[in-house]
Scaffold this active site. Structure first.
Site, PDB file in Angstrom:
ATOM      1  N   GLN A 136       0.904  -1.477   0.361  1.00 46.71           N
ATOM      2  CA  GLN A 136      -0.231   0.376   0.099  1.00 46.71           C
ATOM      3  C   GLN A 136       0.966   1.155  -0.345  1.00 46.71           C
ATOM      4  OE1 GLN A 136      -1.911   0.836   3.869  1.00 46.71           O
ATOM      5  NE2 GLN A 136      -3.671   1.895   2.593  1.00 46.71           N
ATOM      6  N   SER A 139       0.685   6.629   2.513  1.00 40.31           N
ATOM      7  CA  SER A 139       1.471   7.346   3.557  1.00 40.31           C
ATOM      8  C   SER A 139       2.576   8.345   2.978  1.00 40.31           C
ATOM      9  CB  SER A 139       2.022   6.848   4.990  1.00 40.31           C
ATOM     10  OG  SER A 139       0.708   6.703   5.292  1.00 40.31           O
ATOM     11  N   SER A 171       4.175  -1.177   4.247  1.00 39.99           N
ATOM     12  CA  SER A 171       4.395  -2.670   5.041  1.00 39.99           C
ATOM     13  C   SER A 171       4.797  -3.719   3.538  1.00 39.99           C
ATOM     14  CB  SER A 171       3.372  -2.795   5.321  1.00 39.99           C
ATOM     15  OG  SER A 171       2.926  -2.694   6.110  1.00 39.99           O
ATOM     16  N   GLU A 254      -9.070  -1.594   5.677  1.00 37.49           N
ATOM     17  CA  GLU A 254      -8.073  -1.862   6.366  1.00 37.49           C
ATOM     18  C   GLU A 254      -8.383  -2.072   7.708  1.00 37.49           C
ATOM     19  OE1 GLU A 254      -2.877  -0.242   6.620  1.00 37.49           O
ATOM     20  OE2 GLU A 254      -4.903   1.395   5.973  1.00 37.49           O
TER      21      GLU A 254
END
Length: 407
Positions: A136, A139, A171, A254
């Site tokens: 993902q 951020s 991650s 999520e």
């Protein structure tokens, strides 16, 4: 909310147990307390990823790759109740499942909801077969909790988009094949518009992954640099400049995923620790254990609520924030409790510590789940505004073109 299993659900549980017991990997998928969040040795991590892929393929071949996905993409087309039953029984037997959390748990449902038929046919089966791992890319250093402030840019060049920017806290990027990527495509629109959602091949030239070593010694997270990365136009999920809808689908899944993770340790594990450390007769510790048990039960019933909604075909909504916040608070309080029971020995680590440092990892590792998917305060804002109907915070940047917001 439904608490008791129907005869059909009990029969499905029996079917799950029968298949799992007949198809378990010889080692049960590895050590029970081994997850991608705790592994510090890169070679051990690679072995863990391989076990996750092998087990996912076994599930797919047996028709258990996903309980809720449509049958045409390899799922069973069942509801949230059945999904929860299978995951409960799987968790009791197999530990190697975490590598596909982003792909099957977040990217997949978003592609199902917003993707083209071509995207669904290309990406969904390979996820369930365990052939491709996803990460993902949301951020950024200056856009974590305030995701609408992202500054990674994508500029169209013919049939491709050229992407430049930086992502962080990604991650599993080091072993991912594909990523879900957010970019700024129109800075003249307000901050929550002008964002486009891409599916990006992580092997594309210009992508550099750098590990971030956590306080536990693991390097589960990464920072990712994108320099003139070219992405085909057909890899846009949804519409250009309309990425916020798919974003919310991903974030809801999520938060439900993190919230549904429950406790890292069972109540029985904590009672055993109390007895081993001689704290089991301490009235303060006993009271804290009672509170921990109560939190676990509340979280369990919240999970039942989500399952019941899913069985009606309802997508995770703002209420997923309540479960995610509950789990985050539980991780913090439980981490404090297990360290208190360890006493001075809590300052040890690794092989010198009790249970190989498991309790220290539980305490130190809580922040990954508490920050991931939106911090505790972000969840409170969501609950206040979208669940309780409270007035929203005053946003001085609302309605202003993104390029005019001070950076």
């Amino acid at each position: 909310m439904d608490f008791d299993e129907t005869p059909q659900e009990a029969a499905f549980r029996a079917e799950c147990v029968e298949w799992l017991d007949a198809n378990l990997p010889p080692d049960g998928g590895g050590p029970r307390d081994q997850t991608a969040m705790t592994i510090t040795d890169p070679e051990v991590e690679l072995a863990y990823v391989a076990r996750c892929k092998a087990w996912q393929r076994t599930k797919y071949d047996g028709g258990w790759g996903s309980i809720t996905w449509p049958v045409r993409y390899g799922g069973r087309g069942l509801g949230g109740i059945q999904d929860g039953i299978f995951k409960e029984e799987e968790a009791r037997r197999v530990s190697a499942t975490g590598v596909f959390a982003v792909g099957i748990g977040m990217a997949g449902p978003t592609i199902i909801a917003h993707g083209t038929d071509t995207q669904k046919e290309r990406f969904l089966p390979t996820m369930l077969k365990g052939e491709e791992v996803w990460c993902q890319l949301f951020s950024e250093p200056a856009a974590g909790s305030d995701l609408g402030g992202l500054r990674t840019t994508a500029v169209r060049d013919g049939d491709e988009w050229v992407v430049n920017g930086q992502k962080v806290w990604t991650s599993g990027a080091q072993h991912s094949d594909w990523g879900i990527l957010l970019t700024r495509t129109d800075p003249d629109q307000p901050k929550h518009r002008g964002i486009t959602y891409f599916l990006v091949d992580m092997r594309t030239p210009g992508i550099e992954v750098r590990p971030l070593v956590q306080i536990t010694g693991a390097a589960h997270f990464n920072e990712v640099f994108l320099s003139d990365v070219r992405i085909p136009h057909e890899n846009i999920l949804g519409e250009v400049n309309a990425g916020w809808g798919p974003i919310m689908t991903t974030l809801s899944n999520e938060r439900a995923l993190i919230g549904g993770g429950g406790s890292r340790s069972s109540f029985e594990d904590m009672v055993r620790l109390a007895r081993v450390t001689g704290c089991d007769r301490d009235p303060v510790v006993r009271q804290e254990l009672a509170r921990a048990y109560t939190r676990m039960e509340v979280l369990k019933y919240q999970g039942y609520r989500v399952r019941t909604a899913a069985s009606r075909g309802e997508q995770p909504g703002p209420e997923s924030s309540t479960m995610k916040l509950g789990v985050s608070l539980h991780y913090g309080l439980t981490g404090d409790l297990v360290m208190a029971m360890n006493g001075a020995a809590g300052m040890l680590s690794g092989g010198s510590a009790r249970d190989g440092g498991r309790w220290q990892n539980e305490f130190l590792g809580q922040w990954a789940s508490r920050i991931g998917g939106g911090t505790d305060n972000i969840q409170r804002n969501t609950i206040g505004e979208k669940v309780l109907g409270l007035p929203p915070d005053i946003r001085v940047d609302k309605g202003i073109a993104f390029r005019n917001i001070p950076g």
